[in-house]
Write an enzyme that holds these catalytic residues in place. Sequence first.
Site, mmCIF file in Angstrom:
data_model
loop_
_atom_site.group_PDB
_atom_site.id
_atom_site.type_symbol
_atom_site.label_atom_id
_atom_site.label_comp_id
_atom_site.label_asym_id
_atom_site.label_seq_id
_atom_site.Cartn_x
_atom_site.Cartn_y
_atom_site.Cartn_z
ATOM 1 N N CYS A 104 49.934 53.358 49.845
ATOM 2 C CA CYS A 104 50.438 54.530 48.046
ATOM 3 C C CYS A 104 51.576 53.843 48.253
ATOM 4 O O CYS A 104 51.940 54.810 48.900
ATOM 5 C CB CYS A 104 49.800 55.658 47.624
ATOM 6 S SG CYS A 104 50.514 56.141 46.074
ATOM 7 N N SER A 304 44.971 48.688 39.207
ATOM 8 C CA SER A 304 44.381 49.263 39.851
ATOM 9 C C SER A 304 43.131 50.277 39.520
ATOM 10 O O SER A 304 43.108 51.148 38.609
ATOM 11 C CB SER A 304 45.605 50.452 40.184
ATOM 12 O OG SER A 304 45.381 50.954 40.844
ATOM 13 N N MET A 313 52.628 49.986 41.136
ATOM 14 C CA MET A 313 52.286 50.328 42.174
ATOM 15 C C MET A 313 53.619 50.219 43.209
ATOM 16 O O MET A 313 53.449 49.216 43.470
ATOM 17 C CB MET A 313 50.651 49.957 42.883
ATOM 18 C CG MET A 313 49.464 50.161 42.359
ATOM 19 S SD MET A 313 49.125 48.877 40.514
ATOM 20 C CE MET A 313 48.601 47.759 41.272
#
Length: 391
Positions: A104, A304, A313
């Site tokens: 992430c 996503s 993201m």
Amino acid sequence: MTNKPQIKVPATYMRGGTSKGVFFKLSDLPETVQVPGPTRDQFLLRVIGSPDPYGKQTDGMGGATSSTSKTVILSKSNEPGHDVDYLFGQVAIDKPFVDWSGNCGNLTAAVGSFAISNGLVASDRIPQNGVAVVRIWQANINKTIVAHVPMTEGAVQETGDFELDGVTFPAAEVKIEFVDPVGDAAMFPTGRLVDDLVVPGLGTFKATMIAAGIPTIFLNAADIGFKGTELQGDINGDEKVLAMFETIRAHGAIKMGLIQSIDEAASRQHTPKVAILAPAAAYTSSSGKVIKVTDIDLNVRAMSMGLLHHAMMGTAAVAIATASAIPGTLVNLAAGGGDRSELRFGHPSGTLKVGAEVVQIDGQWKAKKVMMSRSARVLMSGSVHVPGEVV
């Protein structure tokens, strides 16, 4: 029937970039959760409140979106030249699984802050004032990330005037460098900058498929009937459109060599991502901010966990930056083509500036590093409570 009482586990709830997640020190977790496996996954699912057939995560810390259904486990690094090991778990909302297949990028912005505040970085590497350089080993993908964390009077400086579209309030700027994000792997798994992606029942689409930051499939928005200026409400309520994107994602995953059959895509929701591109065009962002055509080089919208992301993201931003710097990719062409080391792209919440350094060695493209700025802030610290039977 006697039920086990709840247990308390030290945790910190943090925002990093445009995401939120629950952060843990590995050593604070119950012993059965300190090792990978079903017990760890079950624990994190319960913390976040999944699986939730209602899609709300009411009985957990999750926020019922892919951006807020996240967990992080940090520990002192055993990797030479690094300060902290960063392991990221993307928790599904309505299904009982945690996806460990990728990073992430947004929560990366909070890793350095947490590591400093929780004693995971050696004191001699932390200045009293100035900027602490935290060397992060991203354990999901085995890559190096460097976070530049501002410090004031020996503490992490979280407040500031840096504004990040997709985040309501300003905060301190945290500069992030993704070092050699591809490594020795092929940046373009198919060996081509642009492929013809055949999707049965839908057609054949030009696609740039890149493995930088996170495996990503880039398509021209116009080829699938979009303008590239869409917001979440234009896509996320249309089950037919969402199914189309998932079908494209599954067939792209096969072409990239990430899965062997379409059925495998259902258990690998975090990767790859699908993003649509369009030349710069004016639009009004989800906050009401008017984005002018002169503000951006191109528009990008990314999916996503099955839905259009509300911003972008961080890992997909790495892919965008890298692809934009390579002449001939769909991203580079949508931005106007030619040589470029940085660009600003539009997303549903506003704009984001990114940069990349790439080189070509023996005919193969390599990314030296990708740079972007984010911000991070502790939202709550203390303990999470979970029913004892999960551990």
